[in-house]
Structure formats: structure tokens, C-alpha cells
Write a protein that holds these residues in place. Structure first.
Motif, PDB file in Angstrom:
ATOM      1  N   HIS A  37       1.136  -1.071  -0.023  1.00 33.39           N
ATOM      2  CA  HIS A  37       0.240   0.130   0.186  1.00 33.39           C
ATOM      3  C   HIS A  37       0.875   1.076  -0.100  1.00 33.39           C
ATOM      4  O   HIS A  37       1.638   1.000   0.402  1.00 33.39           O
ATOM      5  N   LEU A  38      -0.167   2.463  -0.682  1.00 31.49           N
ATOM      6  CA  LEU A  38       0.726   4.146  -0.426  1.00 31.49           C
ATOM      7  C   LEU A  38      -0.154   4.642   0.737  1.00 31.49           C
ATOM      8  O   LEU A  38      -1.581   4.964  -0.411  1.00 31.49           O
ATOM      9  N   PHE A  39      -0.240   5.837   0.891  1.00 34.37           N
ATOM     10  CA  PHE A  39      -1.629   6.635   1.327  1.00 34.37           C
ATOM     11  C   PHE A  39      -0.625   7.631   0.704  1.00 34.37           C
ATOM     12  O   PHE A  39      -0.214   8.261   1.146  1.00 34.37           O
ATOM     13  N   PHE A  40      -1.864   8.887   0.609  1.00 30.62           N
ATOM     14  CA  PHE A  40      -1.460   9.997  -0.180  1.00 30.62           C
ATOM     15  C   PHE A  40      -3.257  11.007   0.128  1.00 30.62           C
ATOM     16  O   PHE A  40      -3.877  10.581  -0.120  1.00 30.62           O
ATOM     17  N   ALA A  41      -2.519  11.393   1.557  1.00 29.38           N
ATOM     18  CA  ALA A  41      -3.517  12.173   2.474  1.00 29.38           C
ATOM     19  C   ALA A  41      -4.735  11.953   2.852  1.00 29.38           C
ATOM     20  O   ALA A  41      -4.614  10.715   3.170  1.00 29.38           O
ATOM     21  N   ASP A  42      -6.001  11.382   1.410  1.00 25.53           N
ATOM     22  CA  ASP A  42      -6.861  10.792   2.306  1.00 25.53           C
ATOM     23  C   ASP A  42      -6.807   9.460   1.027  1.00 25.53           C
ATOM     24  O   ASP A  42      -8.608   8.902   1.045  1.00 25.53           O
ATOM     25  N   ASP A  43      -5.957   9.686   0.502  1.00 32.04           N
ATOM     26  CA  ASP A  43      -6.538   8.340  -0.716  1.00 32.04           C
ATOM     27  C   ASP A  43      -5.313   7.196  -0.158  1.00 32.04           C
ATOM     28  O   ASP A  43      -4.910   7.475   0.571  1.00 32.04           O
ATOM     29  N   SER A  44      -5.931   6.413  -0.827  1.00 32.17           N
ATOM     30  CA  SER A  44      -4.810   4.939  -0.276  1.00 32.17           C
ATOM     31  C   SER A  44      -4.580   3.598  -1.958  1.00 32.17           C
ATOM     32  O   SER A  44      -5.817   4.190  -2.079  1.00 32.17           O
ATOM     33  N   LEU A  45      -4.111   3.585  -1.781  1.00 35.19           N
ATOM     34  CA  LEU A  45      -2.990   3.228  -3.345  1.00 35.19           C
ATOM     35  C   LEU A  45      -2.963   1.503  -2.201  1.00 35.19           C
ATOM     36  O   LEU A  45      -1.918   1.422  -1.954  1.00 35.19           O
ATOM     37  N   LEU A  46      -4.053   0.350  -3.170  1.00 35.29           N
ATOM     38  CA  LEU A  46      -3.682  -0.743  -2.503  1.00 35.29           C
ATOM     39  C   LEU A  46      -3.319  -1.741  -4.043  1.00 35.29           C
ATOM     40  O   LEU A  46      -3.720  -1.179  -5.203  1.00 35.29           O
ATOM     41  N   PHE A  47      -1.885  -2.728  -3.329  1.00 36.75           N
ATOM     42  CA  PHE A  47      -1.310  -3.091  -4.901  1.00 36.75           C
ATOM     43  C   PHE A  47      -1.844  -4.398  -3.999  1.00 36.75           C
ATOM     44  O   PHE A  47      -1.342  -5.246  -3.324  1.00 36.75           O
ATOM     45  N   CYS A  48      -1.445  -5.628  -5.409  1.00 37.22           N
ATOM     46  CA  CYS A  48      -1.998  -6.507  -4.928  1.00 37.22           C
ATOM     47  C   CYS A  48      -1.663  -7.673  -6.501  1.00 37.22           C
ATOM     48  O   CYS A  48      -2.325  -6.896  -7.592  1.00 37.22           O
ATOM     49  N   LYS A  49      -1.027  -9.083  -6.525  1.00 32.80           N
ATOM     50  CA  LYS A  49      -1.235  -9.677  -7.724  1.00 32.80           C
ATOM     51  C   LYS A  49      -2.334  -9.493  -8.111  1.00 32.80           C
ATOM     52  O   LYS A  49      -3.912 -10.077  -7.936  1.00 32.80           O
ATOM     53  N   ALA A  50      -2.660 -10.113  -9.710  1.00 38.73           N
ATOM     54  CA  ALA A  50      -3.778  -9.763 -10.657  1.00 38.73           C
ATOM     55  C   ALA A  50      -4.274 -11.265 -10.424  1.00 38.73           C
ATOM     56  O   ALA A  50      -4.027 -12.006 -11.425  1.00 38.73           O
ATOM     57  N   SER A  51      -4.853 -11.719  -9.631  1.00 42.78           N
ATOM     58  CA  SER A  51      -5.132 -13.659  -9.040  1.00 42.78           C
ATOM     59  C   SER A  51      -6.858 -13.066  -8.595  1.00 42.78           C
ATOM     60  O   SER A  51      -7.179 -11.958  -8.407  1.00 42.78           O
ATOM     61  N   THR A  52      -7.441 -13.799  -8.637  1.00 44.35           N
ATOM     62  CA  THR A  52      -9.427 -13.678  -7.915  1.00 44.35           C
ATOM     63  C   THR A  52      -8.512 -14.274  -6.715  1.00 44.35           C
ATOM     64  O   THR A  52      -9.597 -13.196  -5.917  1.00 44.35           O
ATOM     65  N   GLN A  53      -8.399 -14.749  -6.154  1.00 44.79           N
ATOM     66  CA  GLN A  53      -7.708 -14.947  -4.934  1.00 44.79           C
ATOM     67  C   GLN A  53      -7.149 -13.995  -4.393  1.00 44.79           C
ATOM     68  O   GLN A  53      -7.653 -13.575  -3.212  1.00 44.79           O
ATOM     69  N   GLU A  54      -6.239 -13.286  -4.915  1.00 46.56           N
ATOM     70  CA  GLU A  54      -5.692 -12.339  -4.097  1.00 46.56           C
ATOM     71  C   GLU A  54      -6.451 -11.346  -3.995  1.00 46.56           C
ATOM     72  O   GLU A  54      -6.817 -10.069  -2.689  1.00 46.56           O
ATOM     73  N   CYS A  55      -7.238 -10.602  -5.007  1.00 43.08           N
ATOM     74  CA  CYS A  55      -8.462  -9.501  -4.680  1.00 43.08           C
ATOM     75  C   CYS A  55      -9.538 -10.312  -4.405  1.00 43.08           C
ATOM     76  O   CYS A  55     -10.206  -8.921  -2.802  1.00 43.08           O
ATOM     77  N   GLN A  56      -9.695 -11.625  -3.827  1.00 39.13           N
ATOM     78  CA  GLN A  56     -10.728 -11.959  -2.711  1.00 39.13           C
ATOM     79  C   GLN A  56     -10.488 -11.712  -1.468  1.00 39.13           C
ATOM     80  O   GLN A  56     -11.281 -11.303  -0.487  1.00 39.13           O
ATOM     81  N   ILE A  57      -9.227 -11.639  -1.601  1.00 39.02           N
ATOM     82  CA  ILE A  57      -8.448 -11.330   0.023  1.00 39.02           C
ATOM     83  C   ILE A  57      -7.940 -10.017   0.366  1.00 39.02           C
ATOM     84  O   ILE A  57      -8.955  -9.072   1.168  1.00 39.02           O
ATOM     85  N   LEU A  58      -8.165  -9.744  -0.541  1.00 42.01           N
ATOM     86  CA  LEU A  58      -7.890  -8.061  -0.982  1.00 42.01           C
ATOM     87  C   LEU A  58      -9.681  -7.223  -0.467  1.00 42.01           C
ATOM     88  O   LEU A  58      -9.909  -6.286   0.432  1.00 42.01           O
ATOM     89  N   MET A  59     -10.572  -7.930  -0.840  1.00 44.47           N
ATOM     90  CA  MET A  59     -11.799  -7.567  -0.579  1.00 44.47           C
ATOM     91  C   MET A  59     -12.399  -8.311   0.437  1.00 44.47           C
ATOM     92  O   MET A  59     -13.251  -7.202   1.470  1.00 44.47           O
ATOM     93  N   ALA A  60     -11.590  -8.785   1.213  1.00 44.04           N
ATOM     94  CA  ALA A  60     -12.185  -9.224   2.732  1.00 44.04           C
ATOM     95  C   ALA A  60     -11.383  -8.256   3.496  1.00 44.04           C
ATOM     96  O   ALA A  60     -12.087  -7.715   4.565  1.00 44.04           O
TER      97      ALA A  60
END
Length: 146
Positions: A4-27
């Protein structure tokens, strides 16, 4: 692994382009919403994909991520989100912004001091802001000085 990176009140989240990692991110985002009682605005959220991500995988991930939109690599805080191999095209826009500002001032009847203040306050701020994030090509700097 989510980074992750944070800018003021914005957040940038990075993960691998896989459905499993995106499910974890959503959790993780669901846990954040429950713990903070703040709702993530999906309309203001977007997803960036690598150019190497297959379109089928993008579609799968978009289903997992719900109403978030594919950003198509637009801008973030007025600057390009991704710079490809051709930096000239990206930075040409900055030169155009400065030129537009200067051409508008030529029409105004300003004293030399007034023009100097405008140049220092505005015209220098546009390229300086971008320089805080990107290293300009030498050729571009020479054109900007001209």
C-alpha cells in the motif's frame, strides 16, 4: 501479498492480478469497513491492471471487485498514473499547460512585476509539481526553458 501507499485521504493498494488475492483484498476492505464504520465509495474507487493482464482475468477480477471501475490508466492528482516508454507525449501536456497560462497573461495589461509574480506563483508551480514525482528527460527541460 497486499502492499500500500497513502496520499492524504487516498489509499493505493497493490496485489497480484489473481482472483484469490482480490478476494483477500475485498475481505480486508470489508474488515476495514466493519472496524472503522466508514463505507468505501466504490464509485470513487478504481482498478489498474498491468498491460500484461489477460482480458479474461481482468473480467474475473472485475466480478470479484464488484462495482469498482477499470481506470484505464488515467490520471491521479493531475498527473499520469502510468508513464510508458514515450515520456515525450506525457510531458508535452505539462508544457502545453504552461503555454496556455502564459498566453492568457499576454493579453492582460500587467506590469513587469505582476507578470513576474504570476510566473513564479503559477507557471513554475505546474512543472515543479510534476518534478516532485517524475524525472524529466533532458530534452524536455531544454524545451521548457525556451
Amino acid at each position: 501479498m497486499v502492499t500500500h501507499l497513502f496520499f492524504a485521504d487516498d489509499s493505493l493498494l497493490f496485489c497480484k492480478a489473481s482472483t484469490q488475492e482480490c478476494q483477500i483484498l475485498m475481505a480486508i476492505l470489508d474488515l476495514y469497513e466493519a472496524a472503522s464504520r466508514q463505507k468505501i465509495n466504490a464509485d470513487k474507487s478504481s482498478i489498474f491492471f498491468s498491460t500484461n493482464t489477460p482480458s479474461e482475468l481482468k473480467d474475473e477480477i472485475m466480478e470479484v471487485m464488484g462495482p469498482m471501475q477499470d481506470s484505464k490508466h488515467n490520471k491521479y492528482l493531475g498527473l499520469p498514473s502510468i508513464i510508458g516508454k514515450s515520456k515525450k507525449e506525457v510531458f508535452a501536456e505539462i508544457k502545453e499547460k504552461v503555454a496556455k497560462k502564459l498566453s492568457g497573461w499576454k493579453e492582460k495589461m500587467l506590469s513587469i512585476g505582476g507578470k513576474e509574480i504570476l510566473i513564479k506563483a503559477v507557471a513554475q508551480a505546474i512543472p515543479t509539481y510534476a518534478m516532485s514525482f517524475f524525472s524529466y528527460p533532458k530534452g524536455f527541460v531544454m524545451k521548457l526553458k525556451a
